[in-house]
Design an enzyme around this catalytic site. Sequence first.
Site, PDB file in Angstrom:
ATOM      1  N   SER A 186      -4.430  55.588 -21.240  1.00 17.53           N
ATOM      2  CA  SER A 186      -4.248  56.189 -19.921  1.00 17.53           C
ATOM      3  C   SER A 186      -3.641  57.576 -19.913  1.00 17.53           C
ATOM      4  CB  SER A 186      -3.411  55.257 -19.040  1.00 17.53           C
ATOM      5  OG  SER A 186      -4.115  54.069 -18.778  1.00 17.53           O
ATOM      6  N   SER A 228      -5.535  55.551 -16.511  1.00 16.30           N
ATOM      7  CA  SER A 228      -5.008  55.383 -15.171  1.00 16.30           C
ATOM      8  C   SER A 228      -4.239  56.595 -14.667  1.00 16.30           C
ATOM      9  CB  SER A 228      -4.078  54.163 -15.147  1.00 16.30           C
ATOM     10  OG  SER A 228      -2.950  54.353 -15.975  1.00 16.30           O
ATOM     11  N   LYS A 230       2.556  61.196 -12.392  1.00 16.65           N
ATOM     12  CA  LYS A 230       1.932  59.923 -12.058  1.00 16.65           C
ATOM     13  C   LYS A 230       2.936  59.068 -11.280  1.00 16.65           C
ATOM     14  CE  LYS A 230      -0.136  56.062 -14.680  1.00 16.65           C
ATOM     15  NZ  LYS A 230      -0.571  55.675 -16.046  1.00 16.65           N
TER      16      LYS A 230
END
Length: 482
Positions: free
Chosen positions: A180, A156, A81
Site C-alpha cells: 500500500s 490503499s 493518509k
Amino acid sequence: MTAELARLDLVSIASLIRRGKASSAEVVRASLDRIEAWQPHINAFIAVEADAALDEARRCDEETARGICRGPLHGVPLAFKDAFYRRGKICSAGSAILRDRVAGDTATVIDRLERAGMICLGRLGMSEFAADPTGHNAHYGACGNPWNPAYIPGASSSGSGAALGARLVYGSLGSDTGGSIRLPAAACGVVGLMPTHGRVSRHGVIPRAWSLDRPGPMARTARDCAELLGIIAGHDPRDSLTSAEPVPDYRRGLGAGIKGLRIGIPEALGPDVTPEVCNELDRSQAILRSLGAELRPIRVPDALGLFRLNDIILKAEAAAIHGKWLRQRPLDYADYFRVRIEAGLLIPATQYIEALALRGRMLERFLDESLGEVDLLHYPAIPRALPTLAEATLVADDPETLARAASLSTYTRLFNYLGVPAISVPCGFDANGLPVGFQLVARPFGEALLLRAAHAYQQVTDWHLRMPPAPAPETSTIHQGA
C-alpha cells in the site's frame, strides 16, 4: 510562481524556506491553489485544512524572520493518509464507522514530523480500512490517477500517491501491509519506501494487520524519502516491536553511486508480468548497469506461495481487529470489504500460527538463495498496465473481480511477509500514458542502500520530474461511492 514552486521537491523547497528565499505562506498557498484545481478531478483529499495550514505557515515565517528554525521541514506542507492519529483531529481510516472519531493521541511518526517543522494540509483519501489496492472507497468516493483520473491510482494509500503525483504536497506517509505504499507510488509516478519491519513506529496508526503493517515515506524523489525516513525512523517505547537499531543519516551516502553494486535480476518472472512492463524493467536495468552496477541472474522466492502466507495472516488479524464491529455494525462496511474481512473468521488458528512460524525460515531462505550473492534485488512493482476504476470495481459476490484486484499486489506482498525493506521507483510509462515502476529490495535495515541506488538512478533519468497535464477546469471526474 505557483507552477515554479510545484515543480520543486521537498528538500529543495525546505531549503528555500529556511534561507528566506520563499515564505512558508506562499508555498502553502501554492499547494492550496493546486488542491483547489485538482481535487474535483482526482479526489485525493478527505479533508483540507486550509485555514489552519495558513495560520501555521505565518507563524513559521515569523520565526524565520527571528532566526528560529523548527527543524529540517520548517514550514513545508505535507499531508497524510487518513490512518494516522493527530490529537483532536478526526481520523477515519476511510471508513463510515470512524467517520466522526476524534483521535485522543498523535501517531509517533506525525509527532516527529511536527517537531521537524512540517505543516499539515489535511487528511488524504485511502481505501476503507486500508483494504484494497485499487483506490475505490464506497464512503468518500474513489480516488483517481493524476495522469488520467479514469484509472486507478493504486492503494490503499491512494490519496498519498495521487496528491504527490499531482504536485499537491511535497511529501506524505503511507502504510504498507501488502503493497500500500509501493503500489500507489508506482501507479502515480513517485517514490515509496516500505521500511524494514520494526524500523518505523506503528503507534497511532490504525491497523490493517498488526504483524504486517509498516508505515513509511512517500515523496517525489529518493532524496526526499531519505529526509523523511531519517525523521520518522527509530525506536519508540510505545511500539514494543520497534527496533533499537541505530538510525543512520540516510541522506549522507546518497551521492556515493552504485559502481560495483551487485543487483540480482530474477531468472524468470511469472506470465502475469506483461511484455510492456518487462520492457520498462529491462530499460531500468540497462541504466543501472551503465552506472556501474553488476547485474546477476538469481533465483527468486515463490511469489504466490508467500502471497498466500501473507494473506492468511492478513485475513486472520483483520478479522480479529474488526470482530466487534462486524457483529455490531456490519452494514456500515462496504459489501466487498465486509466479505473480505469475514473470510478471516474461517481461518483456523493453527493455520494462522503456522504462517507466522514459517516467517523466520522463509526469510532465512530468501536471504540465502536470493540475496546471498547480491546486494539488492530488482523486481516488478505492478505486473501489468493499470486498469480503469470501472474495470477494477470490486463486487462482493464476484470472487473473480476480488482476485483480479488482489493480483495487483502479487509482487509486493511477499516482502511484507518476509519483513524486508523495498522501494518503488518510477521508470517509464505504459501505452496509456500511465507510470510504471520497479522495486528494489534489500536485506533487513538496508534502507540506506535502497535509497542510494534509487537516487543514483534518478540522477540520470527524468521520470520523477515529469508532471501530469493540468486538468481542464470545466470538467469534474470525482468518482463517488461504489
